[in-house]
Motif scaffolding. Sequence first.
Motif, PDB file in Angstrom:
ATOM      1  N   ILE A 134      -3.206   3.975   6.717  1.00 50.15           N
ATOM      2  CA  ILE A 134      -3.777   2.678   6.342  1.00 50.15           C
ATOM      3  C   ILE A 134      -4.701   2.158   7.442  1.00 50.15           C
ATOM      4  O   ILE A 134      -4.320   2.110   8.618  1.00 50.15           O
ATOM      5  N   GLY A 148      -5.695   4.129   2.500  1.00 50.34           N
ATOM      6  CA  GLY A 148      -5.332   2.736   2.232  1.00 50.34           C
ATOM      7  C   GLY A 148      -6.108   1.844   3.185  1.00 50.34           C
ATOM      8  O   GLY A 148      -6.263   2.186   4.358  1.00 50.34           O
ATOM      9  N   LEU A 180       0.823  -1.207   0.000  1.00 50.46           N
ATOM     10  CA  LEU A 180       0.000   0.000   0.000  1.00 50.46           C
ATOM     11  C   LEU A 180       0.862   1.263   0.000  1.00 50.46           C
ATOM     12  O   LEU A 180       0.525   2.262  -0.635  1.00 50.46           O
ATOM     13  N   SER A 234      -0.259   5.127  -0.347  1.00 48.97           N
ATOM     14  CA  SER A 234      -1.069   5.277   0.874  1.00 48.97           C
ATOM     15  C   SER A 234      -0.223   5.841   2.006  1.00 48.97           C
ATOM     16  O   SER A 234       0.906   5.409   2.235  1.00 48.97           O
TER      17      SER A 234
END
Length: 339
Positions: free
Chosen positions: A170, A232, A162, A167
């Motif tokens: 997350i 994310g 990610l 991202s």
Amino acid sequence: MSLKRLRLGCDVSMVVRVFAASSIGAVVLAAGLPAAEAAGKPISVDFVSGPLNDSFFPPLYKGAHDAAHDLGVKLNYIPIDESDIEASSAQTMQAAIAQHPDAIVVGDFIPNVVDPYIKQAVAAGIPVYVDQSGQDQWRADGAFGFVGQQGPQVGSAAAGYLAKDGSKNILCVINVPGNLYLQSICRGLSARATALDLKSEALELPTADSTDQAQVSRDIGAYLQSHRDVNGIFTENAAVGTAAVAALDAAGTGDRVHVGTMEISKIALQEIQNGKLTFLVNEQPYLDGYYAVLFAAQYVKYGLAPVGAVSTGPSIVDKTNIDKILTVFNSEPDIIGSR
């Protein structure tokens, strides 16, 4: 809860046995033939694991089924009830021990409940092999091995993927409250995110919501409404992954939030193709089931077992390798993932 059973048996050549024993790696030597072998009966294995309405477990069951068929093992698959996981974990292990099979394979999803029963089985002379969850406890419990993937490694791989996609914050979604394995995945994700100078958060879904995909989508949507900097998401179940995609679609934010999930399903593969999901983490549950029965049978028959844990994941599926996965998925039902 109704306990489902499968009884299988067939002959297998020595070539298959020798190949299976030698292809895994180092082994250790222990006791001789079991009573079942001495009496000319097939080895019996009770396999306590997850329900087949959870998208992770049909491939695991298929692997166990195929290994039992190949090796002439009598297999009794006993599924737990995830909606009442603590009580069901105790009941299913009690049922397995009461039948006194030649070996027990168990997913140690709730260690404080399952660990005492593993020790009880071992004390009663029933060898136990731990499968898919319980990687931190199996040695202390007296089990002779573990096959699966390490939770923190999964979380670390997810955070790294990610992060590569941009991202910065997350969200890790836990779909079975109290499951230490799933919690360890989010801890691994958090540790890797911290090391990469990213933020991470965890959302543990209520037990009452976890099997209702529409409610899961609403839960994730509500969380994102009050945490707008999340860009994310990593979920630990394919159905929850698609629920996260639905929540983003409803909010109109799918273009700025990357989503990855554990497990493979037909819908999840389609969402990789259309860009809704970024990646899947495949534990390769077919191998979890196949190897667990294989190792249990070899331990009972020959006293042989791999040294240490055997890893079946994390294996990443994304647009770079999805064609091969789809070919197998479409031609071999329930080996790659749930339809």
